[in-house]
Design an enzyme around this catalytic site. Sequence first.
Site, mmCIF file in Angstrom:
data_model
loop_
_atom_site.group_PDB
_atom_site.id
_atom_site.type_symbol
_atom_site.label_atom_id
_atom_site.label_comp_id
_atom_site.label_asym_id
_atom_site.label_seq_id
_atom_site.Cartn_x
_atom_site.Cartn_y
_atom_site.Cartn_z
ATOM 1 N N CYS A 1 -3.175 2.118 -1.510
ATOM 2 C CA CYS A 1 -1.937 1.363 -1.273
ATOM 3 C C CYS A 1 -1.267 1.671 0.062
ATOM 4 O O CYS A 1 -1.015 0.765 0.851
ATOM 5 C CB CYS A 1 -0.918 1.639 -2.366
ATOM 6 S SG CYS A 1 -1.425 1.064 -3.970
ATOM 7 N N HIS B 1 4.697 1.211 0.700
ATOM 8 C CA HIS B 1 4.471 2.175 -0.367
ATOM 9 C C HIS B 1 5.639 3.146 -0.353
ATOM 10 O O HIS B 1 5.993 3.664 0.704
ATOM 11 C CB HIS B 1 3.146 2.916 -0.156
ATOM 12 C CG HIS B 1 2.736 3.685 -1.373
ATOM 13 N ND1 HIS B 1 3.240 4.925 -1.662
ATOM 14 C CD2 HIS B 1 1.922 3.357 -2.394
ATOM 15 C CE1 HIS B 1 2.729 5.333 -2.809
ATOM 16 N NE2 HIS B 1 1.923 4.405 -3.273
#
Length: 316
Positions: free
Chosen positions: A66, A120
């Site tokens: 991510c 993130h």
Amino acid sequence: MNLFLIFLCDFLIVAVCKPNVLFLIVDDLRPNFKFYGYENAVAPNLDNLAKKSFVFKSAFCQQALCAPSRNSLLTGRRPDSLHLYDFYSYWRNNVGNFTTIPQLFKENGYITHSIGKVFHPGISSNFSDDMPYSWSNKPFHPKTEAFKDAKVCINPDGSLGRNLLCPVRISDQPEETLPDLESLSAALDFLEYRSNSSELLPYFLAVGFHKPHIPFKFPVKYLNLHPISKVKLPANHWRSYSLPPVAWNPWLDIRKRDDVMKLNVSFPFGRIPDFFMKRIIQYYDASVTYIDDLIGEILRKIEGTNTIVVVTSDHG
Ligand SMILES: *[C@@H]1O[C@H](CO)[C@@H](O)[C@H](O)[C@H]1NC(C)=O
Ligand SMILES: *[C@@H]1O[C@H](CO)[C@@H](O)[C@H](O)[C@H]1NC(C)=O
Ligand SMILES: *[C@@H]1O[C@H](CO)[C@@H](O)[C@H](O)[C@H]1NC(C)=O
Ligand SMILES: *[C@@H]1O[C@H](CO)[C@@H](O)[C@H](O)[C@H]1NC(C)=O
């Protein structure tokens, strides 16, 4: 009328006519859609959007994680330009003071707003989603994401577990909602406010949905659209005998879920039984239908407005 607007845009009030941007990023979304050849997909809203959109058919994930994937996309730089490959570095501190996509819009007269998981969270966006550089106001995070790993999944015997497969009834959930429903509601509020506002600035709204990232926690009704009888196992789901152990991912994040632990799959090379593998695929597909439904609500809200829509993912 069109000609008149174009005339206005070109010569008089350029700012008024800048299109809004709606940037939707869906966590761990594979290209599992009919328009990518996946027949079991049930995603009417994205099917519809794809019909009137440019669909990228040779787009590849930069990094299957991510934080580095998102930092790469949002700074417009490859992971091997950024040299960021994990969750633990913020580009401004470690590499360079690079401008992000939302920052570029912000510096060019846009209101920019982040809802849910866009950057993130954590170190990789300086615990602030890159505030104040990227966003005009404080990013929104759904409160109930705090229950991400809570024991809220109903086992067959009625007890509660921390399961990978976790279809739920909203009324049984903490705060009677789910993170992506909270984000949807925040997005609709933002759009409602913008449509009422007399302020003419265009917006860049980023909405990051948490599903279909594991665990597959979604309203149980979406399972009805995905009968297990239709699920096909992947053609090749065996570990290759010559695979070096360092290249093997023993999926630790899945193993620690209660329902997966009950399968007694040996570590690290044991195979998930076929019936469970099918259910994982079924529940993934149902999670995608859930998100498609939420995206549909946002798209209906912006119908008839001058808005560029982008739908993407970090990796799948
Ligand atoms: C980084 O960029 C931002 C935005 O352009 C600027 O405000 C800031 O001063 C820069 N920081 C450094 C250390 O150059
Ligand atoms: C990152 O966050 C820290 C703590 O809030 C802050 O002091 C620092 O200025 C931030 N870094 C940048 C580049 O803004
Ligand atoms: C927007 O306007 C509608 C109709 O005038 C009103 O019902 C609604 O409460 C307003 N919403 C906001 C966020 O101001
Ligand atoms: C897993 O192991 C436990 C304890 O050894 C046993 O009771 C259970 O039946 C096993 N489950 C499966 C699916 O093999």
